[in-house]
Design an enzyme around this catalytic site. Structure first.
Site, PDB file in Angstrom:
ATOM      1  N   ARG A  41       0.822  -1.217   0.000  1.00  0.00           N
ATOM      2  CA  ARG A  41       0.000   0.000   0.000  1.00  0.00           C
ATOM      3  C   ARG A  41       0.857   1.268   0.000  1.00  0.00           C
ATOM      4  NH1 ARG A  41      -3.596   2.688   4.383  1.00  0.00           N
ATOM      5  NH2 ARG A  41      -5.468   3.396   3.258  1.00  0.00           N
ATOM      6  N   ILE A  67      -7.911   7.126  -0.372  1.00  0.00           N
ATOM      7  CA  ILE A  67      -7.608   5.713  -0.543  1.00  0.00           C
ATOM      8  C   ILE A  67      -8.326   4.997   0.598  1.00  0.00           C
ATOM      9  CG2 ILE A  67      -5.404   6.021   0.699  1.00  0.00           C
ATOM     10  CD1 ILE A  67      -4.310   3.615  -0.815  1.00  0.00           C
ATOM     11  N   SER A  68      -9.133   3.996   0.263  1.00  0.00           N
ATOM     12  CA  SER A  68      -9.954   3.316   1.266  1.00  0.00           C
ATOM     13  C   SER A  68      -9.086   2.613   2.296  1.00  0.00           C
ATOM     14  CB  SER A  68     -10.870   2.293   0.595  1.00  0.00           C
ATOM     15  OG  SER A  68     -11.783   2.919  -0.269  1.00  0.00           O
ATOM     16  N   GLN A  69      -9.645   2.424   3.495  1.00  0.00           N
ATOM     17  CA  GLN A  69      -8.894   1.686   4.499  1.00  0.00           C
ATOM     18  C   GLN A  69      -8.760   0.235   4.049  1.00  0.00           C
ATOM     19  OE1 GLN A  69     -12.204   2.472   7.460  1.00  0.00           O
ATOM     20  NE2 GLN A  69     -11.267   0.645   8.358  1.00  0.00           N
TER      21      GLN A  69
END
Length: 220
Positions: A41, A67-69
């Site tokens: 990530r 940015i999504s968890q």
């Protein structure tokens, strides 16, 4: 050394904590966990927030997006039940992180975003990582990609008031779409849509919070 005087975590320790956080939040599919272990990530988080790339939290990116968890990425990918020969459409490229994870699980990913800058940035990361089965477009994702349809799987990473009709129409019979649905940015549900021979089945998975799905192209 950290500010508290303890040694900084090694890459192996960060990865272990990262995977533990995913499992503890319900991501149990072995293929999904393996893909998320392989996709760093850190490649998708830049600037001030780069040091927080391995925390289970959403982070700001360019163009006012996020940015999504990781646990939400994992749960959405798990619900999508991607198979090795599938063709997947992602609506909302964002940082490119979700598409990168999907690329390790399926035959081809088409990803579309209304922000040209996000698409260009994601394409550079895909090239750097050698992810050759991702095709990224700058377009109005609410209409899908009719020229490439139908799709085995569709994932939407922005919230719509209802599952968009053009995307439902581009889903194969037997296909699955995962989409956040809600009337506001505070009350949303993650929905799994399965297309059968006679129509669509809907399953509510969990509460979520995503940026809204917006029609048209961005100004960047």
């Amino acid at each position: 050394m950290t500010e508290e005087g303890a040694p900084e975590a090694t890459d192996a320790e960060r990865k272990m904590r990262f995977l533990y956080a995913l499992r503890s939040r319900g991501v149990t599919d072995a293929r999904v966990l393996t893909a998320m272990e392989r996709v760093d990530r850190g490649h998708f988080v830049r600037g001030h927030f780069a040091a927080r790339a391995y925390e289970d939290m959403p982070l700001p990116i360019a163009c006012g997006q996020t940015i999504s968890q990781p646990s939400v990425v994992g749960l959405m990918t798990q619900a999508l039940n991607v198979q090795p020969r599938d063709t997947v459409l992602e609506v909302g490229t964002g940082s490119g992180y979700q598409a990168a994870v999907l690329s390790l699980l399926c035959r081809r990913v088409y990803t579309v975003d209304r922000h040209r800058k996000l698409v260009a940035d994601a394409q550079r990361v895909f090239r750097d990582l050698g992810l050759v089965n991702i095709t990224a477009f700058s377009a109005d994702g609410s209409f899908g990609l009719p020229d490439q349809a139908p799709f085995d799987r569709i994932i939407v990473t922005a919230a719509a008031e209802d599952p968009p009709g053009p995307l439902l129409a581009q889903l194969k019979v037997g296909g699955i779409m995962v989409v956040p649905v809600g009337q506001s940015d505070t009350v949303q549900s993650l929905i799994k849509v399965t297309r059968g021979e006679r129509g669509f089945d809907y399953e509510e998975l969990r509460p979520v919070r995503f940026v809204p799905l917006v029609e048209g192209l961005g100004n960047d």
